[in-house]
Write a protein that holds these residues in place. Structure first.
Motif, PDB file in Angstrom:
ATOM      1  N   LYS C 187       9.021   2.702  -3.007  1.00 22.36           N
ATOM      2  CA  LYS C 187       7.648   2.800  -2.515  1.00 22.36           C
ATOM      3  C   LYS C 187       6.652   2.265  -3.547  1.00 22.36           C
ATOM      4  N   GLU C 188       6.841   2.675  -4.786  1.00 20.39           N
ATOM      5  CA  GLU C 188       5.918   2.270  -5.850  1.00 20.39           C
ATOM      6  C   GLU C 188       6.384   0.995  -6.567  1.00 20.39           C
TER       7      GLU C 188
ATOM      8  N   TYR D  21       5.050  -6.616  -5.126  1.00 11.91           N
ATOM      9  CA  TYR D  21       4.202  -5.426  -5.017  1.00 11.91           C
ATOM     10  C   TYR D  21       2.740  -5.717  -5.331  1.00 11.91           C
ATOM     11  N   THR D  29       5.653  -3.893   2.084  1.00 15.73           N
ATOM     12  CA  THR D  29       5.124  -2.541   2.275  1.00 15.73           C
ATOM     13  C   THR D  29       5.818  -1.804   3.424  1.00 15.73           C
ATOM     14  N   ASP D  30       5.841  -2.397   4.590  1.00 14.78           N
ATOM     15  CA  ASP D  30       6.473  -1.724   5.726  1.00 14.78           C
ATOM     16  C   ASP D  30       7.943  -1.456   5.451  1.00 14.78           C
ATOM     17  N   MET D  32       9.559  -1.094   2.649  1.00 14.84           N
ATOM     18  CA  MET D  32       9.854  -0.095   1.637  1.00 14.84           C
ATOM     19  C   MET D  32       9.436   1.309   2.103  1.00 14.84           C
ATOM     20  N   ASN D  33       8.427   1.371   2.958  1.00 11.61           N
ATOM     21  CA  ASN D  33       7.947   2.681   3.404  1.00 11.61           C
ATOM     22  C   ASN D  33       8.586   3.161   4.703  1.00 11.61           C
ATOM     23  N   MET D  34       8.907   2.237   5.590  1.00 14.79           N
ATOM     24  CA  MET D  34       9.331   2.627   6.929  1.00 14.79           C
ATOM     25  C   MET D  34      10.832   2.546   7.157  1.00 14.79           C
TER      26      MET D  34
END
Lengths: 206, 206, 206, 206
Positions: C187-188, D21, D29-30, D32-34
């Motif tokens: 995430k980070e 990043y 983003t999607d 890594m998060n979803m």
């Protein structure tokens, strides 16, 4: 929030530094400390879509690059004025002693379009500079009004202008320097190369 | 047998085409068919070691790029002569409406070295163009004779010259356009950014 | 029409070939003709988001790579069964004589999640293999039920399992082989490194 | 002093982080998060020269990857043992619902060489695991003793083993899943694709 291009460029520099200075310093140490020795002078358009390093997957140190509107080369005219393109050609040929000069044009060129629309007048309405600049290639308007055809012919014209530089003529004659004309068809992603024998462009990426 | 740079460039184009046109066409289709819309005008040196796309890991379409010897910007002087750099600035600001202009200089610049050695005379011996060209920044020689210091001061001078273009002055005043001065220290791989408040460069990649 | 991933992979191979075989053959010729000599054995998860070559910007020849669900290492148990991971470890350490072994775990790991949910039972309902596979790390459930914490502990467990291979123990003792545990917070975008002295992970990309 | 591969990997991670990043976060983003949603399961060799992400210029999220010695697939044999490769296949097909499975073999494979030399015995002298592991493909020795020919035949064998997994058989029959066999000739840089109709490999990168 969307990144601005400047923010992207600064982040991109961090990635460049990590890759070239920390991960594989051997690729740039000599280059950065000892000086450049490029083999190629490349003269390309300022257009954001035809970045020469992206198009050719170049490494630092490989190409000395001029970018101006419509990748134009003026004829050899030494006088007391500022000559940006001629200065860079002079430096590349006489000081760096490049072996090849490549002129890289492309389709849908905004500068050539200005030439086609306003070149005879040598003046674009409400603009101070671009009309005069592109009028350098106004002899190519006889091949108009197709912008792409004029842009290809303009490469031929620039190759002829290169030959008006005495040291270029000399080194070409001696076989020490090669001149190339390339034209990038953006829509299809095709690179065409100028063939002096036929005065035509042929597909050149194969 | 070792590849020539021209051979490498042609092979590199095949890789560019495979990546952008065949593998991820969505990244360039609109750009190549509909026209460019760069946010940034970048004015960089022709030096083969400071390729802006490599230094910033740029994608096609992001930066409209001028490259000349020593990344110089002349003052606004509309007349009937050819003005390559001014034409490109005009096109980027008035037609493309960029939001940022970045002047990117670098250490150990050959053009600035010519300025330091011959700038007062405005003439490099046995050269036709470069002496006149770099003399554009001769006011910076008061900060000499360190080539790197003169090259940094020359960025400040070019930023001032940008402000002599009336439409740049206007758009900067309106907050629609930002001017940036960056200087790349090649040996250490550090990017410095000009800070107008202090008239100094500060490390800018962090 | 949108490209399928398989089509993208084939186009990507063309770009790989153009870059490595045509543009810069010197980078792979010896490697492809003379054999591999990697310094590092990397054991990573099969997860599509944590590709080790992308995460580390690797070049061909640098890392011998095992990828399995949850980057697990079984203990040394020589018998007549198939041991995929142990075979690759054996080959890397005894035949290729790598100097480093890196275990690379990551956040939000689906395999570790299966361990947390079904690891005590050693059986995931309606699945034949994954329950048994991840139960290899069930001793780490004492640190549960946070999936990320269990995944970090599982790296420590795998490092211990590596030490049950007699030739690894021997070479580590002799100082010829180093073991590393890395954990990627997706995430980070942070890489953490296992510190044996404190039995904790510390930020390791700086 | 020369960098170690581990040092290069850590520097490479910094470049990955800066690029993905900071510079272009929208690309990950999607993902890594979803969670991941790869279309392809790729089964490749651990060999450091055939990294699938490098060979196919992949982006994060595109391929779920198994890497073991000689890119072997065992037959479906559910029991209480650890089955690393089968666990990953099960997870990719049943949980991630990939649409394609690609087995990627290559020339001069050390694992296949061990099979050719010791496969009948199913035991490599002084080694605990690799002889048993590669004996999984010993039926291919009838095509020996050419290592490259056995490695190509072994891909066919692995494709057959994939079809022993009931859910693979089912989804292939339903047209929901495609199986591919690819073979990378490292010396020439050619990718060959298995053609089931003729039971032969044909050049597949064009």
């Amino acid at each position: 929030m969307a990144k601005s291009t400047v923010e992207r460029m600064l982040a991109g520099f961090k990635s460049f530094k990590a890759m070239y200075y920390e991960q594989r310093p051997e690729r740039v140490t000599d280059l950065m400390n000892m000086g450049q020795k490029p083999e190629v002078l490349l003269i390309a358009c300022s257009d954001s879509r035809v970045d020469p390093a992206i198009l050719t997957n170049a490494e630092p140190g490989e190409m000395f690059v001029i970018r101006n509107v419509a990748n134009l080369v003026p004829p050899y005219e030494p006088d007391e004025n500022y000559h940006g393109t001629s200065s860079a050609i002079e430096f590349a040929v006489r000081d760096l002693k490049v072996r090849d000069i490549v002129i890289l044009g492309h389709s849908a060129c905004g500068g050539i379009q200005a030439l086609v629309e306003h070149g005879e007048a040598g003046k674009v309405p409400e603009r101070d500079f671009i009309g005069e600049w592109v009028s350098m290639a106004k002899c190519c308007l006889e091949h108009g009004p197709d912008v792409d055809e004029v842009s290809r012919r303009s490469i031929g014209n620039s190759l002829q202008n290169l030959m008006t530089f005495p040291y270029i003529q000399e080194r070409v004659a001696a076989g020490d320097l090669n001149l190339h004309g390339w034209w990038f068809g953006m829509k299809e992603g095709i690179l065409w190369r100028y063939d002096a024998a036929t005065d035509e462009f042929v597909q050149g990426d194969e």
